[in-house]
Design a protein around this motif. Structure first.
Motif, PDB file in Angstrom:
ATOM      1  N   ASP A 138       0.859  -1.182   0.000  1.00 58.60           N
ATOM      2  CA  ASP A 138       0.000   0.000   0.000  1.00 58.60           C
ATOM      3  C   ASP A 138       0.896   1.233   0.000  1.00 58.60           C
ATOM      4  N   PRO A 139       1.056   1.892  -1.154  1.00 55.54           N
ATOM      5  CA  PRO A 139       1.981   3.041  -1.210  1.00 55.54           C
ATOM      6  C   PRO A 139       1.632   4.153  -0.233  1.00 55.54           C
ATOM      7  N   ALA A 140       0.351   4.239   0.161  1.00 55.09           N
ATOM      8  CA  ALA A 140      -0.066   5.314   1.039  1.00 55.09           C
ATOM      9  C   ALA A 140       0.255   5.011   2.509  1.00 55.09           C
ATOM     10  N   GLY A 141       0.589   3.745   2.791  1.00 55.07           N
ATOM     11  CA  GLY A 141       0.879   3.361   4.157  1.00 55.07           C
ATOM     12  C   GLY A 141       2.226   2.695   4.284  1.00 55.07           C
ATOM     13  N   VAL A 142       2.302   1.705   5.123  1.00 57.07           N
ATOM     14  CA  VAL A 142       3.555   0.989   5.348  1.00 57.07           C
ATOM     15  C   VAL A 142       3.491  -0.338   4.619  1.00 57.07           C
ATOM     16  N   ALA A 143       4.579  -0.691   3.914  1.00 56.39           N
ATOM     17  CA  ALA A 143       4.623  -1.980   3.227  1.00 56.39           C
ATOM     18  C   ALA A 143       4.484  -3.087   4.261  1.00 56.39           C
TER      19      ALA A 143
END
Length: 339
Positions: free
Chosen positions: A333-338
């Motif tokens: 999820d680029p918006a969060g944490v991998a």
């Protein structure tokens, strides 16, 4: 050669790559209306183009838009064109985030217009030949592929070093080979990346190399290297693709029979455009295919979904560098944490 006379293209941007696009559109017979915050007058005078005083004026007077502005502006300019009901061709990367690319695709679908990213390497004969050979099974199942790309550092152009505006060497330069690896070797499962020297406080080093390893759904592994070298570094690119029954190899530095490197006179050696063979310009091949698709022809070999996928892989590579871990694309999820 397709005749696009009677078609009016709205060119947004007047930088280095604009010259290549203008040459292709003129060869195809299209009328060109250009708008840019800087350089539109000089570009128009050099090529006999018409200038639009504003983006709204351009959008009102063209059949479709060709966006060749700096990467960070692609989203807003493309969205404005979509809202005006214009089809769009946009230079790579389509946007700087996959989320923004998907937003544009959704907006284009809702508006009934088409959006195509200009991933020109798909139109270079050697890469298309490799793709066709793999698709035809000529080397069997792909096991290992290597792609490389090097260019003179664009540090003199300012915004390229600001990773928030350019995406850095991976988003700006390697994005071509991320697209190639996915196109030729299949969908990607994991991404691992390193860069030397590292980016510090959001500013890319002047001279930098990035290495990315991809694992693909079919079992292939691909290794990608992109380098921004010292000013004046010769542009080179190539690949080696090894399969169960054969191998494909190409290097732009070998056996081309002809080499041409073009650069803007004010760039101080930066921003070299890839060498070309004596065949037709891949930029012309690309813009013809995309324009014909916009006029009701066959779907082109590159779509908005491909542009978004390449950006998604570049985002994953940056996340891998930041975390030191391989990124699982099924849960990234680029918006969060991998995860």
């Amino acid at each position: 050669m397709a005749d696009l006379r009677g078609l009016t293209v709205g060119l947004v941007g007047a930088g280095n790559i604009a010259h290549v696009h203008v040459a292709a559109w003129k060869a195809l017979g299209a009328r060109i209306l250009v708008h840019s915050h800087a350089g539109a007058g000089e570009l128009a005078e050099g090529y006999g183009l018409e200038v639009a005083g504003s983006l709204d004026d351009l959008l009102a007077g063209v059949d479709f838009v060709d966006i060749v502005t700096p990467s960070a502006t692609h989203h807003d300019v493309t969205l404005a064109a979509i809202k005006a009901g214009r089809d769009v061709i946009c230079e790579k990367p389509l946007t700087l985030t996959a989320a923004a690319s998907h937003e544009l695709s959704t907006a284009a679908a809702a508006a009934g217009v088409r959006l195509y990213p200009a991933h020109v390497v798909r139109f270079f004969p050697a890469y298309k030949t490799a793709y066709d050979a793999v698709q035809a099974g000529r080397i069997g199942q792909v096991a290992v592929a290597r792609f490389f790309r090097q260019a003179s550092s664009p540090a003199g152009a300012g915004w390229y070093r600001d990773v928030a505006r350019s995406g850095g060497v991976i988003m700006d330069l390697m994005v071509h080979d991320l697209d190639q690896a996915r196109w030729i070797c299949g969908e990607v499962e994991t991404v691992y990346a390193v860069q030397s020297p590292p980016t510090v406080d959001g500013i890319s080093p002047v001279n930098v190399a990035a290495h990315v390893t991809l694992t693909h759904e079919g079992g292939a592994i691909s290794h990608l290297r992109a380098t921004w070298g010292a000013t004046g570094t010769q542009f080179k690119s190539g690949f080696t693709i090894a399969g169960a029954t054969g191998q494909l190899q190409y290097s732009s530095a070998e056996d081309t029979g002809y080499a041409e490197e073009l650069q803007d006179g004010d760039s101080g050696g930066d921003l070299l455009i890839p060498a070309n063979t004596l065949g037709e310009s891949p930029y012309l091949t690309q813009l013809r295919e995309l324009a014909l698709a916009l006029r009701g022809g066959p779907e082109p070999r590159v779509t908005a979904a491909d542009g978004a996928a390449a950006v998604y892989l570049a985002e994953a590579a940056r996340a891998s560098m930041e975390t030191g871990r391989a990124i699982d694309m099924k849960s990234f999820d680029p918006a969060g944490v991998a995860r």
